[in-house]
Design a protein around this motif. Structure first.
Motif, PDB file in Angstrom:
ATOM      1  N   UNK A  14       0.871  -1.176   0.000  1.00  0.00           N
ATOM      2  CA  UNK A  14       0.000   0.000   0.000  1.00  0.00           C
ATOM      3  C   UNK A  14       0.905   1.223   0.000  1.00  0.00           C
ATOM      4  N   UNK A  15       0.680   2.148  -0.937  1.00  0.00           N
ATOM      5  CA  UNK A  15       1.541   3.322  -1.073  1.00  0.00           C
ATOM      6  C   UNK A  15       0.971   4.551  -0.369  1.00  0.00           C
ATOM      7  N   UNK A  16      -0.260   4.482   0.083  1.00  0.00           N
ATOM      8  CA  UNK A  16      -0.903   5.607   0.750  1.00  0.00           C
ATOM      9  C   UNK A  16      -0.970   5.344   2.251  1.00  0.00           C
ATOM     10  N   UNK A  17      -1.228   6.393   3.056  1.00  0.00           N
ATOM     11  CA  UNK A  17      -1.278   6.189   4.506  1.00  0.00           C
ATOM     12  C   UNK A  17      -2.319   5.155   4.906  1.00  0.00           C
ATOM     13  N   UNK A  18      -2.028   4.413   5.967  1.00  0.00           N
ATOM     14  CA  UNK A  18      -2.967   3.386   6.415  1.00  0.00           C
ATOM     15  C   UNK A  18      -4.238   4.026   6.965  1.00  0.00           C
ATOM     16  N   UNK A  26      -2.290   1.020  -4.378  1.00  0.00           N
ATOM     17  CA  UNK A  26      -1.489  -0.189  -4.188  1.00  0.00           C
ATOM     18  C   UNK A  26      -0.437  -0.188  -5.292  1.00  0.00           C
ATOM     19  N   UNK A  27       0.811  -0.349  -4.916  1.00  0.00           N
ATOM     20  CA  UNK A  27       1.908  -0.316  -5.891  1.00  0.00           C
ATOM     21  C   UNK A  27       2.457  -1.732  -6.061  1.00  0.00           C
ATOM     22  N   UNK A  28       2.698  -2.111  -7.317  1.00  0.00           N
ATOM     23  CA  UNK A  28       3.268  -3.413  -7.657  1.00  0.00           C
ATOM     24  C   UNK A  28       4.492  -3.147  -8.526  1.00  0.00           C
ATOM     25  N   UNK A  29       5.620  -3.787  -8.230  1.00  0.00           N
ATOM     26  CA  UNK A  29       6.843  -3.540  -8.992  1.00  0.00           C
ATOM     27  C   UNK A  29       7.639  -4.821  -9.134  1.00  0.00           C
ATOM     28  N   UNK A 107     -10.915  -3.685   1.100  1.00  0.00           N
ATOM     29  CA  UNK A 107     -10.521  -3.728  -0.315  1.00  0.00           C
ATOM     30  C   UNK A 107      -8.998  -3.730  -0.441  1.00  0.00           C
ATOM     31  N   UNK A 108      -8.333  -2.880   0.334  1.00  0.00           N
ATOM     32  CA  UNK A 108      -6.872  -2.809   0.274  1.00  0.00           C
ATOM     33  C   UNK A 108      -6.243  -4.152   0.645  1.00  0.00           C
ATOM     34  N   UNK A 109      -6.677  -4.705   1.760  1.00  0.00           N
ATOM     35  CA  UNK A 109      -6.091  -5.960   2.236  1.00  0.00           C
ATOM     36  C   UNK A 109      -6.417  -7.122   1.305  1.00  0.00           C
ATOM     37  N   UNK A 110      -7.651  -7.140   0.800  1.00  0.00           N
ATOM     38  CA  UNK A 110      -8.045  -8.231  -0.100  1.00  0.00           C
ATOM     39  C   UNK A 110      -7.257  -8.168  -1.401  1.00  0.00           C
ATOM     40  N   UNK A 111      -7.036  -6.951  -1.923  1.00  0.00           N
ATOM     41  CA  UNK A 111      -6.262  -6.820  -3.152  1.00  0.00           C
ATOM     42  C   UNK A 111      -4.822  -7.289  -2.933  1.00  0.00           C
ATOM     43  N   UNK A 112      -4.235  -6.939  -1.794  1.00  0.00           N
ATOM     44  CA  UNK A 112      -2.879  -7.424  -1.498  1.00  0.00           C
ATOM     45  C   UNK A 112      -2.848  -8.950  -1.459  1.00  0.00           C
ATOM     46  N   UNK A 113      -3.863  -9.559  -0.845  1.00  0.00           N
ATOM     47  CA  UNK A 113      -3.941 -11.026  -0.805  1.00  0.00           C
ATOM     48  C   UNK A 113      -4.009 -11.605  -2.212  1.00  0.00           C
ATOM     49  N   UNK A 114      -4.818 -10.986  -3.072  1.00  0.00           N
ATOM     50  CA  UNK A 114      -4.945 -11.471  -4.448  1.00  0.00           C
ATOM     51  C   UNK A 114      -3.632 -11.347  -5.205  1.00  0.00           C
ATOM     52  N   UNK A 115      -2.930 -10.236  -5.002  1.00  0.00           N
ATOM     53  CA  UNK A 115      -1.637 -10.041  -5.663  1.00  0.00           C
ATOM     54  C   UNK A 115      -0.630 -11.095  -5.207  1.00  0.00           C
ATOM     55  N   UNK A 116      -0.624 -11.388  -3.915  1.00  0.00           N
ATOM     56  CA  UNK A 116       0.277 -12.422  -3.378  1.00  0.00           C
ATOM     57  C   UNK A 116      -0.113 -13.792  -3.938  1.00  0.00           C
ATOM     58  N   UNK A 117      -1.424 -14.054  -4.021  1.00  0.00           N
ATOM     59  CA  UNK A 117      -1.882 -15.323  -4.610  1.00  0.00           C
ATOM     60  C   UNK A 117      -1.408 -15.476  -6.048  1.00  0.00           C
ATOM     61  N   UNK A 118      -1.247 -14.364  -6.765  1.00  0.00           N
ATOM     62  CA  UNK A 118      -0.833 -14.397  -8.172  1.00  0.00           C
ATOM     63  C   UNK A 118       0.687 -14.460  -8.332  1.00  0.00           C
ATOM     64  N   UNK A 120       3.092 -12.277  -6.398  1.00  0.00           N
ATOM     65  CA  UNK A 120       3.852 -11.168  -5.795  1.00  0.00           C
ATOM     66  C   UNK A 120       4.134 -11.511  -4.336  1.00  0.00           C
ATOM     67  N   UNK A 121       4.964 -10.712  -3.706  1.00  0.00           N
ATOM     68  CA  UNK A 121       5.148 -10.830  -2.256  1.00  0.00           C
ATOM     69  C   UNK A 121       5.081  -9.429  -1.669  1.00  0.00           C
ATOM     70  N   UNK A 122       4.809  -9.353  -0.385  1.00  0.00           N
ATOM     71  CA  UNK A 122       4.732  -8.062   0.296  1.00  0.00           C
ATOM     72  C   UNK A 122       6.126  -7.430   0.330  1.00  0.00           C
ATOM     73  N   UNK A 123       6.183  -6.153   0.019  1.00  0.00           N
ATOM     74  CA  UNK A 123       7.457  -5.427   0.035  1.00  0.00           C
ATOM     75  C   UNK A 123       7.914  -5.202   1.464  1.00  0.00           C
ATOM     76  N   UNK A 124       9.217  -5.229   1.666  1.00  0.00           N
ATOM     77  CA  UNK A 124       9.791  -4.881   2.962  1.00  0.00           C
ATOM     78  C   UNK A 124       9.914  -3.365   3.050  1.00  0.00           C
TER      79      UNK A 124
END
Length: 196
Positions: A14-18, A26-29, A107-118, A120-124
């Protein structure tokens, strides 16, 4: 298992404040950023084709939750805007996508889960900036300036951070380095003259 900062995995965060707001980004790279997002991003009830991607373009569509039952339709998670960046013309210097969703925490958390399922991994913490540095998008002083800019709370702090981000500090260091090299050369010549 600890992941290396030098990994070439595709990352997301997530690129915006929590918290809850009107919009969240949501940023993907990474090398598979476009592929991963296109698996979830649909236009006109069909997956968005990777061949259609143009850098610096924003597309309207839906994020869908893939159905494992072929008889049922994919469920829509949210209406979104997806902005695609093509390497090396992105913040990290990699293929990247920024997805603007409604600011719901779910929505934010679910999208991150979907990206990881596809795949991606969570950025450090700090990984986007580190990748930008490794890919020569900026130097260490400019990387530090990003943190300073984000933390700035006054006009003076903002101005100082922006100057550093645009390379002001790096240019000063480069000028000092050139002067030191010149002095070192003169000293070496002087020493050779006295020895010879």
């Amino acid at each position: 298992m600890r992941t290396s900062f030098l990994s070439d995995d595709t990352i997301c965060a997530i690129a915006t404040p929590s918290g809850t707001g009107a919009i969240a980004v949501i940023r993907v790279s990474g090398s598979k950023a476009h592929e991963i997002v296109c698996n979830l991003f649909h236009q006109h009830d069909a997956p968005f084709p990777k061949e259609k991607i143009e850098g610096y373009r924003t597309y309207y569509g839906h994020i869908v939750i893939p159905s494992h039952d072929t008889a049922s339709d994919n469920e829509i998670l949210d209406e979104v805007l997806a902005t695609f960046f093509v390497a090396p013309h992105s913040f990290t210097g990699e293929d990247a996508v920024e997805i603007s969703v409604h600011g719901s925490v779910y929505v934010q958390q679910r999208l991150l889960e979907l990206l990881v399922d596809q795949g991606a991994r969570m950025a450090m913490a700090g990984e986007y900036s580190r990748r930008a540095f490794v890919n020569h998008k900026f130097d260490l002083a400019q990387a530090e300036a990003i943190a300073d800019l984000i933390a700035s709370q006054s006009e003076a702090e903002h101005r100082l951070a922006m100057n550093q981000l645009r390379g002001g500090f790096s240019q000063e260091l480069s000028a000092i380095r050139s002067q030191l090299l010149e002095i070192t050369t003169l000293i070496e010549l002087e020493l050779e003259g006295t020895i010879g």
